[in-house]
Design a protein around this motif. Structure first.
Motif, mmCIF file in Angstrom:
data_model
loop_
_atom_site.group_PDB
_atom_site.id
_atom_site.type_symbol
_atom_site.label_atom_id
_atom_site.label_comp_id
_atom_site.label_asym_id
_atom_site.label_seq_id
_atom_site.Cartn_x
_atom_site.Cartn_y
_atom_site.Cartn_z
ATOM 1 N N THR A 1 23.543 -70.908 19.389
ATOM 2 C CA THR A 1 23.800 -72.347 19.534
ATOM 3 C C THR A 1 25.258 -72.630 19.906
ATOM 4 O O THR A 1 26.137 -71.780 19.738
ATOM 5 C CB THR A 1 23.507 -73.100 18.221
ATOM 6 O OG1 THR A 1 24.389 -72.594 17.208
ATOM 7 C CG2 THR A 1 22.057 -72.938 17.788
ATOM 8 N N ARG A 2 25.490 -73.860 20.341
ATOM 9 C CA ARG A 2 26.862 -74.293 20.639
ATOM 10 C C ARG A 2 27.701 -74.309 19.362
ATOM 11 O O ARG A 2 28.899 -74.001 19.394
ATOM 12 C CB ARG A 2 26.838 -75.684 21.283
ATOM 13 C CG ARG A 2 28.219 -76.160 21.644
ATOM 14 C CD ARG A 2 28.201 -77.273 22.668
ATOM 15 N NE ARG A 2 29.519 -77.901 22.738
ATOM 16 C CZ ARG A 2 29.734 -79.198 22.594
ATOM 17 N NH1 ARG A 2 28.732 -80.028 22.399
ATOM 18 N NH2 ARG A 2 30.957 -79.681 22.646
ATOM 19 N N GLU B 1 22.469 -82.706 16.784
ATOM 20 C CA GLU B 1 21.882 -83.231 18.020
ATOM 21 C C GLU B 1 21.886 -82.152 19.105
ATOM 22 O O GLU B 1 20.925 -81.999 19.839
ATOM 23 C CB GLU B 1 22.616 -84.491 18.484
ATOM 24 C CG GLU B 1 22.184 -85.762 17.739
ATOM 25 C CD GLU B 1 22.566 -85.775 16.260
ATOM 26 O OE1 GLU B 1 23.593 -85.176 15.898
ATOM 27 O OE2 GLU B 1 21.814 -86.369 15.450
ATOM 28 N N ASP B 2 22.970 -81.390 19.190
ATOM 29 C CA ASP B 2 23.054 -80.322 20.176
ATOM 30 C C ASP B 2 22.436 -79.015 19.662
ATOM 31 O O ASP B 2 21.494 -78.492 20.241
ATOM 32 C CB ASP B 2 24.538 -80.134 20.557
ATOM 33 C CG ASP B 2 24.728 -79.169 21.721
ATOM 34 O OD1 ASP B 2 23.851 -78.311 21.934
ATOM 35 O OD2 ASP B 2 25.760 -79.269 22.403
ATOM 36 N N SER B 3 22.939 -78.500 18.554
ATOM 37 C CA SER B 3 22.537 -77.165 18.098
ATOM 38 C C SER B 3 21.265 -77.135 17.254
ATOM 39 O O SER B 3 20.657 -76.080 17.080
ATOM 40 C CB SER B 3 23.681 -76.532 17.299
ATOM 41 O OG SER B 3 24.856 -76.492 18.067
ATOM 42 N N GLN B 4 20.871 -78.278 16.695
ATOM 43 C CA GLN B 4 19.640 -78.379 15.887
ATOM 44 C C GLN B 4 19.591 -77.385 14.723
ATOM 45 O O GLN B 4 18.552 -76.795 14.421
ATOM 46 C CB GLN B 4 18.423 -78.210 16.791
ATOM 47 C CG GLN B 4 18.390 -79.271 17.875
ATOM 48 C CD GLN B 4 17.043 -79.380 18.533
ATOM 49 O OE1 GLN B 4 16.694 -78.561 19.373
ATOM 50 N NE2 GLN B 4 16.277 -80.370 18.130
ATOM 51 N N ILE C 1 27.445 -81.904 17.393
ATOM 52 C CA ILE C 1 27.316 -80.503 17.811
ATOM 53 C C ILE C 1 26.369 -79.767 16.872
ATOM 54 O O ILE C 1 25.485 -79.031 17.293
ATOM 55 C CB ILE C 1 28.700 -79.803 17.834
ATOM 56 C CG1 ILE C 1 29.579 -80.430 18.910
ATOM 57 C CG2 ILE C 1 28.547 -78.295 18.055
ATOM 58 C CD1 ILE C 1 31.048 -80.048 18.815
#
Ligand code: HEM
Length: 193
Positions: free
Chosen positions: A176-177, A121-124, A118
């Motif tokens: 972001t997530r 990879e997702d939120s960077q 999270i």
């Protein structure tokens, strides 16, 4: 590479009427805020949390943390961070931000690999942050294991002309997530002469 490789350090931020950092703005971004104060002081110790000065009594609040090991950054990310990051205490960096953050139980219930996925990879988070280096100098402090009200005390220093960049960085991260797991965040902006 000041994110503590070998020497863990303890830090205490105190809010009071006097101190080197003057509060220019303070706002609860998510959840409950903190009592308003005029100034913030930073006490850093090279040994452990017990040695922090709790002598001065006229402080409105104190927040403690530890400079700990990295949890999520990969070897490659650490190498890039080290090559780009600036150190704290630059004379031109007269603006700062102290942003205490607490994440939800749902975050802490995740496994380490799920949190990493999270976070990056997702939120960077790191990739976003790297765009603002070296203008923004930073240090992350961990508070959760000290039984503190926040999980993290994040600290940033920059020159006043990079204020707009800092705002852009916050806007990016808060969308972001990862940030859906933030249940308390207080944004404290500071200035020193
Ligand atoms: C963690 C980079 C800005 C809040 C991290 C980590 C990195 C990083 C690499 C992971 C450390 C680890 O491996 O344990 C950056 C860069 C930034 C930046 C390069 C650019 C200036 C920010 C900002 C905030 C923030 C503006 C707050 C508003 C956090 C928090 C963590 C963290 C709370 C801990 C996350 C967790 O362990 O769950 N940051 N960051 N960062 N950062 Fe940032």
């Amino acid at each position: 590479g000041e994110e503590s490789i070998s020497m863990p350090s303890a830090i205490e931020f105190t809010g009071s009427e006097r101190g080197p950092w003057r509060v220019t703005h303070m706002e609860a971004t998510t959840g409950t805020g903190l009592p308003e104060v005029a100034c913030i002081s930073v006490h850093l110790r090279n040994d452990n949390i017990e040695s922090l000065s709790s002598a001065s009594t006229d402080v409105t609040w104190r927040l403690r943390g530890a400079i700990s090991n990295l949890r999520y950054a990969t070897r490659e990310e650490v190498a890039i961070l080290r090559s780009l990051q600036a150190s704290l205490d630059r004379p031109a960096a007269t603006s700062a931000a102290l942003i205490p953050i607490k994440k939800s139980q749902a975050w802490w219930d995740l496994a380490q690999d799920e949190r990493r996925a999270i976070f990056e990879e997702d939120s960077q988070h790191t990739m976003i942050g790297l765009r603002y280096l070296p203008a923004i100098a930073r240090r992350l402090h961990h508070s959760r294991d000290l039984g503190e009200p926040f999980d993290f005390l994040t600290w940033f220093e920059f020159a006043p002309e990079h204020e707009a960049d800092f705002e852009a960085l916050l806007k990016d991260l808060r969308s972001t997530r990862e940030w859906t797991f933030v249940e308390r965040e207080v944004d404290i902006r500071l200035s020193r002469s």
